[in-house]
Design a protein around this motif. Structure first.
Motif, PDB file in Angstrom:
ATOM      1  N   ASP A  27       0.821  -1.215   0.000  1.00  0.00           N
ATOM      2  CA  ASP A  27       0.000   0.000   0.000  1.00  0.00           C
ATOM      3  C   ASP A  27       0.852   1.262   0.000  1.00  0.00           C
ATOM      4  O   ASP A  27       0.509   2.268  -0.634  1.00  0.00           O
ATOM      5  CB  ASP A  27      -0.942   0.004   1.205  1.00  0.00           C
ATOM      6  CG  ASP A  27      -2.002  -1.079   1.109  1.00  0.00           C
ATOM      7  OD1 ASP A  27      -2.236  -1.568  -0.022  1.00  0.00           O
ATOM      8  OD2 ASP A  27      -2.595  -1.434   2.149  1.00  0.00           O
ATOM      9  N   SER A  28       1.961   1.231   0.693  1.00  0.00           N
ATOM     10  CA  SER A  28       2.836   2.400   0.782  1.00  0.00           C
ATOM     11  C   SER A  28       3.435   2.744  -0.578  1.00  0.00           C
ATOM     12  O   SER A  28       3.508   3.916  -0.960  1.00  0.00           O
ATOM     13  CB  SER A  28       3.959   2.133   1.801  1.00  0.00           C
ATOM     14  OG  SER A  28       4.885   3.190   1.811  1.00  0.00           O
ATOM     15  N   GLN A  29       3.865   1.706  -1.301  1.00  0.00           N
ATOM     16  CA  GLN A  29       4.443   1.934  -2.634  1.00  0.00           C
ATOM     17  C   GLN A  29       3.406   2.505  -3.599  1.00  0.00           C
ATOM     18  O   GLN A  29       3.699   3.400  -4.399  1.00  0.00           O
ATOM     19  CB  GLN A  29       5.007   0.616  -3.181  1.00  0.00           C
ATOM     20  CG  GLN A  29       6.284   0.148  -2.492  1.00  0.00           C
ATOM     21  CD  GLN A  29       6.691  -1.243  -2.945  1.00  0.00           C
ATOM     22  OE1 GLN A  29       5.883  -2.173  -2.949  1.00  0.00           O
ATOM     23  NE2 GLN A  29       7.957  -1.391  -3.319  1.00  0.00           N
ATOM     24  N   ILE A  30       2.181   1.987  -3.520  1.00  0.00           N
ATOM     25  CA  ILE A  30       1.105   2.483  -4.394  1.00  0.00           C
ATOM     26  C   ILE A  30       0.788   3.935  -4.076  1.00  0.00           C
ATOM     27  O   ILE A  30       0.661   4.777  -4.974  1.00  0.00           O
ATOM     28  CB  ILE A  30      -0.157   1.600  -4.255  1.00  0.00           C
ATOM     29  CG1 ILE A  30       0.120   0.192  -4.811  1.00  0.00           C
ATOM     30  CG2 ILE A  30      -1.339   2.218  -4.994  1.00  0.00           C
ATOM     31  CD1 ILE A  30      -1.018  -0.788  -4.588  1.00  0.00           C
ATOM     32  N   SER A  31       0.685   4.262  -2.789  1.00  0.00           N
ATOM     33  CA  SER A  31       0.390   5.646  -2.370  1.00  0.00           C
ATOM     34  C   SER A  31       1.488   6.593  -2.825  1.00  0.00           C
ATOM     35  O   SER A  31       1.222   7.727  -3.261  1.00  0.00           O
ATOM     36  CB  SER A  31       0.235   5.725  -0.856  1.00  0.00           C
ATOM     37  OG  SER A  31      -0.835   4.938  -0.428  1.00  0.00           O
ATOM     38  N   ASN A  32       2.720   6.158  -2.742  1.00  0.00           N
ATOM     39  CA  ASN A  32       3.865   6.965  -3.150  1.00  0.00           C
ATOM     40  C   ASN A  32       3.821   7.262  -4.641  1.00  0.00           C
ATOM     41  O   ASN A  32       4.079   8.384  -5.076  1.00  0.00           O
ATOM     42  CB  ASN A  32       5.169   6.255  -2.774  1.00  0.00           C
ATOM     43  CG  ASN A  32       6.386   7.127  -3.020  1.00  0.00           C
ATOM     44  OD1 ASN A  32       6.366   8.319  -2.702  1.00  0.00           O
ATOM     45  ND2 ASN A  32       7.447   6.551  -3.569  1.00  0.00           N
ATOM     46  N   LEU A  33       3.473   6.251  -5.437  1.00  0.00           N
ATOM     47  CA  LEU A  33       3.382   6.432  -6.890  1.00  0.00           C
ATOM     48  C   LEU A  33       2.250   7.400  -7.246  1.00  0.00           C
ATOM     49  O   LEU A  33       2.400   8.257  -8.119  1.00  0.00           O
ATOM     50  CB  LEU A  33       3.140   5.085  -7.577  1.00  0.00           C
ATOM     51  CG  LEU A  33       4.376   4.265  -7.951  1.00  0.00           C
ATOM     52  CD1 LEU A  33       3.971   2.913  -8.504  1.00  0.00           C
ATOM     53  CD2 LEU A  33       5.222   5.014  -8.979  1.00  0.00           C
ATOM     54  N   LYS A  34       1.128   7.240  -6.573  1.00  0.00           N
ATOM     55  CA  LYS A  34      -0.022   8.115  -6.840  1.00  0.00           C
ATOM     56  C   LYS A  34       0.302   9.568  -6.532  1.00  0.00           C
ATOM     57  O   LYS A  34      -0.177  10.486  -7.208  1.00  0.00           O
ATOM     58  CB  LYS A  34      -1.234   7.666  -6.022  1.00  0.00           C
ATOM     59  CG  LYS A  34      -1.884   6.402  -6.556  1.00  0.00           C
ATOM     60  CD  LYS A  34      -3.117   6.030  -5.729  1.00  0.00           C
ATOM     61  CE  LYS A  34      -3.817   4.812  -6.317  1.00  0.00           C
ATOM     62  NZ  LYS A  34      -5.011   4.412  -5.518  1.00  0.00           N
ATOM     63  N   SER A  35       1.117   9.778  -5.513  1.00  0.00           N
ATOM     64  CA  SER A  35       1.485  11.153  -5.146  1.00  0.00           C
ATOM     65  C   SER A  35       2.498  11.756  -6.121  1.00  0.00           C
ATOM     66  O   SER A  35       2.548  12.958  -6.315  1.00  0.00           O
ATOM     67  CB  SER A  35       2.053  11.179  -3.727  1.00  0.00           C
ATOM     68  OG  SER A  35       3.273  10.442  -3.662  1.00  0.00           O
ATOM     69  N   GLN A  36       3.301  10.891  -6.745  1.00  0.00           N
ATOM     70  CA  GLN A  36       4.328  11.362  -7.682  1.00  0.00           C
ATOM     71  C   GLN A  36       3.764  11.659  -9.076  1.00  0.00           C
ATOM     72  O   GLN A  36       4.095  12.660  -9.702  1.00  0.00           O
ATOM     73  CB  GLN A  36       5.433  10.304  -7.826  1.00  0.00           C
ATOM     74  CG  GLN A  36       6.354  10.190  -6.622  1.00  0.00           C
ATOM     75  CD  GLN A  36       7.412   9.106  -6.824  1.00  0.00           C
ATOM     76  OE1 GLN A  36       7.562   8.597  -7.926  1.00  0.00           O
ATOM     77  NE2 GLN A  36       8.122   8.769  -5.774  1.00  0.00           N
ATOM     78  N   ILE A  37       2.895  10.750  -9.561  1.00  0.00           N
ATOM     79  CA  ILE A  37       2.406  10.855 -10.938  1.00  0.00           C
ATOM     80  C   ILE A  37       0.885  10.715 -10.936  1.00  0.00           C
ATOM     81  O   ILE A  37       0.335   9.774 -10.354  1.00  0.00           O
ATOM     82  CB  ILE A  37       3.023   9.751 -11.832  1.00  0.00           C
ATOM     83  CG1 ILE A  37       4.546   9.807 -11.759  1.00  0.00           C
ATOM     84  CG2 ILE A  37       2.558   9.904 -13.278  1.00  0.00           C
ATOM     85  CD1 ILE A  37       5.227   8.626 -12.399  1.00  0.00           C
ATOM     86  N   SER A  38       0.223  11.645 -11.593  1.00  0.00           N
ATOM     87  CA  SER A  38      -1.241  11.600 -11.650  1.00  0.00           C
ATOM     88  C   SER A  38      -1.702  10.783 -12.863  1.00  0.00           C
ATOM     89  O   SER A  38      -0.924  10.470 -13.767  1.00  0.00           O
ATOM     90  CB  SER A  38      -1.807  13.025 -11.744  1.00  0.00           C
ATOM     91  OG  SER A  38      -1.299  13.685 -12.892  1.00  0.00           O
ATOM     92  N   ASN A  39      -2.992  10.480 -12.872  1.00  0.00           N
ATOM     93  CA  ASN A  39      -3.649   9.783 -13.991  1.00  0.00           C
ATOM     94  C   ASN A  39      -3.075   8.399 -14.277  1.00  0.00           C
ATOM     95  O   ASN A  39      -3.019   7.965 -15.429  1.00  0.00           O
ATOM     96  CB  ASN A  39      -3.591  10.630 -15.273  1.00  0.00           C
ATOM     97  CG  ASN A  39      -4.301  11.956 -15.127  1.00  0.00           C
ATOM     98  OD1 ASN A  39      -5.357  12.010 -14.475  1.00  0.00           O
ATOM     99  ND2 ASN A  39      -3.743  13.006 -15.689  1.00  0.00           N
ATOM    100  N   LEU A  40      -2.616   7.723 -13.230  1.00  0.00           N
ATOM    101  CA  LEU A  40      -2.179   6.341 -13.407  1.00  0.00           C
ATOM    102  C   LEU A  40      -3.326   5.402 -13.039  1.00  0.00           C
ATOM    103  O   LEU A  40      -4.145   5.705 -12.168  1.00  0.00           O
ATOM    104  CB  LEU A  40      -0.978   6.022 -12.504  1.00  0.00           C
ATOM    105  CG  LEU A  40       0.355   6.720 -12.806  1.00  0.00           C
ATOM    106  CD1 LEU A  40       1.394   6.274 -11.792  1.00  0.00           C
ATOM    107  CD2 LEU A  40       0.822   6.405 -14.213  1.00  0.00           C
ATOM    108  N   ILE A  41      -3.377   4.266 -13.726  1.00  0.00           N
ATOM    109  CA  ILE A  41      -4.333   3.226 -13.350  1.00  0.00           C
ATOM    110  C   ILE A  41      -3.539   2.048 -12.810  1.00  0.00           C
ATOM    111  O   ILE A  41      -2.574   1.603 -13.436  1.00  0.00           O
ATOM    112  CB  ILE A  41      -5.196   2.805 -14.561  1.00  0.00           C
ATOM    113  CG1 ILE A  41      -6.178   3.914 -14.897  1.00  0.00           C
ATOM    114  CG2 ILE A  41      -5.951   1.513 -14.266  1.00  0.00           C
ATOM    115  CD1 ILE A  41      -7.114   3.591 -16.033  1.00  0.00           C
ATOM    116  N   PHE A  42      -3.947   1.552 -11.655  1.00  0.00           N
ATOM    117  CA  PHE A  42      -3.253   0.428 -11.024  1.00  0.00           C
ATOM    118  C   PHE A  42      -4.130  -0.820 -11.136  1.00  0.00           C
ATOM    119  O   PHE A  42      -5.318  -0.781 -10.787  1.00  0.00           O
ATOM    120  CB  PHE A  42      -2.973   0.735  -9.548  1.00  0.00           C
ATOM    121  CG  PHE A  42      -1.995   1.859  -9.344  1.00  0.00           C
ATOM    122  CD1 PHE A  42      -0.639   1.593  -9.180  1.00  0.00           C
ATOM    123  CD2 PHE A  42      -2.421   3.180  -9.332  1.00  0.00           C
ATOM    124  CE1 PHE A  42       0.265   2.636  -8.993  1.00  0.00           C
ATOM    125  CE2 PHE A  42      -1.528   4.221  -9.156  1.00  0.00           C
ATOM    126  CZ  PHE A  42      -0.170   3.941  -8.988  1.00  0.00           C
TER     127      PHE A  42
END
Length: 461
Positions: free
Chosen positions: A347-362
């Protein structure tokens, strides 16, 4: 295509092959007489030539004393029929033998086999529909999604035709005044108000431009929105395709370079058809065959309406450069970046990515996690607003070409007005615009054009 005559045509109107029932259709002046000769009603000695139009009758089709089948016969008398002629439709049992026996019987008694699309061609020639509506019949039959069905139905009901006819009539009225000026050129008089004419030309240009622009949407709604699934080898492209299709369409392997050719299939999401293309993984390789597949990947990106760029969650260190590289190469493309295999992230890695780059789909294509988020995004990007608002959408390439030609002619008229060019010089452009608008609805036709259009219809329609 045969020239249209007053003869009687016959064809199987339902799909060929065995079924519960089949429908055989006849059209022409003698169609009721031909069927009546071989019809014995179950309810007295009924004469089909004297019954009311739009009625159905139970009886037997017979040849001499032999009963071929018990049938329902529907009678439609001119001009209140699909073709505008006398029409008879026979509902028989779906045996191929029965179908052919009935058709051969009537062929021996004065009917002939219908050409492809000849029933609809007769409807057009008899004024039951215009040419664009006739073409919409074929599109309606071929529609495989709610969106393509709605586009075809709107056109068949005359929405597009009415818009074109309205433009043509307004232009025709002014064209008549312009032609009148040419007849009185020596008197140097103006019958057409130039300001009003200029306003009309601007209005026609705006409407034509809107219709032309709608083709981009109409074409993909009709044929399916092409979506390329791209990324490096082993990021899960084939797994995503299989998950979306809910079948093992593409080979999935841990070996890099498994997919060497584009694999394509279509699915319908929220009423819209999408053509997904699984492509070869993009990487530097010395393998000749794999390189050919990679070249095809680039070709499919060019053709795609939308690109799904898959990135392996294990390569998140290079994610920004990975995204930028593809976007720089295709700046005009709509690219949706997807982080796959999120089941390997915390969850931490996903949250970090979301904060860095917008409009990503996981998502995890393998575990089927996040697939609904992807399909919701696709639905949002499909731009169905014009459909929801019941706007006219052009989906026919012939109409698109005629609209472009009409727009170019009107544009020349506009330039001539702005430059105060003499009437006799831009009258030709007005006639050309009227000609191209008339091509759409069938005000202007040739036998070759009709032959080309209706030869693409199925026989029996």
């Amino acid at each position: 295509m045969n020239s249209i005559k007053n003869d009687t045509i016959i064809a199987l109107a339902t799909s060929a092959g065995v079924g519960a029932i089949a429908v055989i259709r006849l059209s022409g002046e003698k169609s009721i007489d031909i069927v009546n000769t071989h019809f014995n009603s179950k309810f007295g000695n009924k004469d089909l030539t004297t019954v009311k139009s739009h009625t159905i009758h139970l009886g037997n089709i017979v040849e001499n004393d032999r009963i071929i089948d018990e049938v329902l016969v529907s009678v439609f008398k001119n001009p209140n029929s699909y073709t505008g002629e006398n029409v008879v439709e026979i509902n028989c049992h779906g045996s191929v033998y029965i179908q052919q026996e009935i058709i051969q019987l009537f062929l021996k008694n004065g009917a002939r086999n219908a050409d492809a699309g000849e029933f609809t061609l007769r409807a057009f020639l008899n004024g039951k529909m215009d040419l664009s509506q006739a073409e919409a019949v074929a599109d309606l039959i071929a529609s495989n999604s709610a969106a393509s069905h709605q586009v075809a139905l709107q056109q068949m009901r005359g929405g597009f035709s009415n818009e074109i006819e309205n433009l043509r009539l307004q232009l025709l009225n002014f064209a008549s005044l312009i032609e009148l000026e040419l007849d009185f050129s020596e008197e140097d008089v103006e019958f057409a108000d130039r300001t009003e004419f200029n306003n009309l030309v601007s209005k026609i240009k705006a409407v034509l431009k809107r219709l032309i622009d709608s083709f981009a949407l109409g074409n993909v709604l009709k044929n399916g929105i092409p979506i390329a699934i791209v990324g490096e080898p082993n990021v899960g492209k084939s797994t995503l395709l299989n998950t979306l299709l809910n079948e093992d369409k593409a080979i999935v392997s841990h070996i890099a370079g498994t997919t060497r050719d584009a694999i394509e299939d279509e699915i319908i999401i929220s009423g819209v058809a999408y053509r997904f293309i699984d492509t070869a993984g993009i990487r530097h390789t010395k393998d000749f065959v794999e390189n050919i597949g990679i070249e095809k990947t680039y070709e499919n990106i060019e053709k795609a309406q939308l690109v799904l760029h898959l990135i392996d969650s294990k390569n998140i260190k290079n994610i920004e450069s990975n995204i930028t590289e593809l976007q720089d190469k295709y700046p005009s493309k709509n690219i949706l970046t997807i982080i796959n295999k999120i089941d390997l992230l915390n969850d931490s890695q996903i949250s970090n990515l979301k904060s860095q780059i917008s409009n990503l789909i996981f998502l995890s294509a393998k575990q089927k996690i996040g697939i609904s988020e992807l399909t919701n995004k696709l639905t949002a990007l499909a731009n169905k607003g014009a459909l929801s608002n019941n706007e006219t959408i052009v989906s026919n390439s012939r109409h698109f070409e005629s609209l472009n030609n009409a727009y170019n002619s009107i544009n020349e008229v506009q330039k001539s007005i702005d430059l105060n060019v003499s009437t006799d010089l831009f009258a030709i452009d007005i006639r050309q615009a009227l000609f191209h608008l008339g091509e759409i609805t069938g005000e202007v036709t040739t036998e070759d054009l009709l032959g080309n259009i209706f030869s693409n219809f199925c026989i029996g329609k």
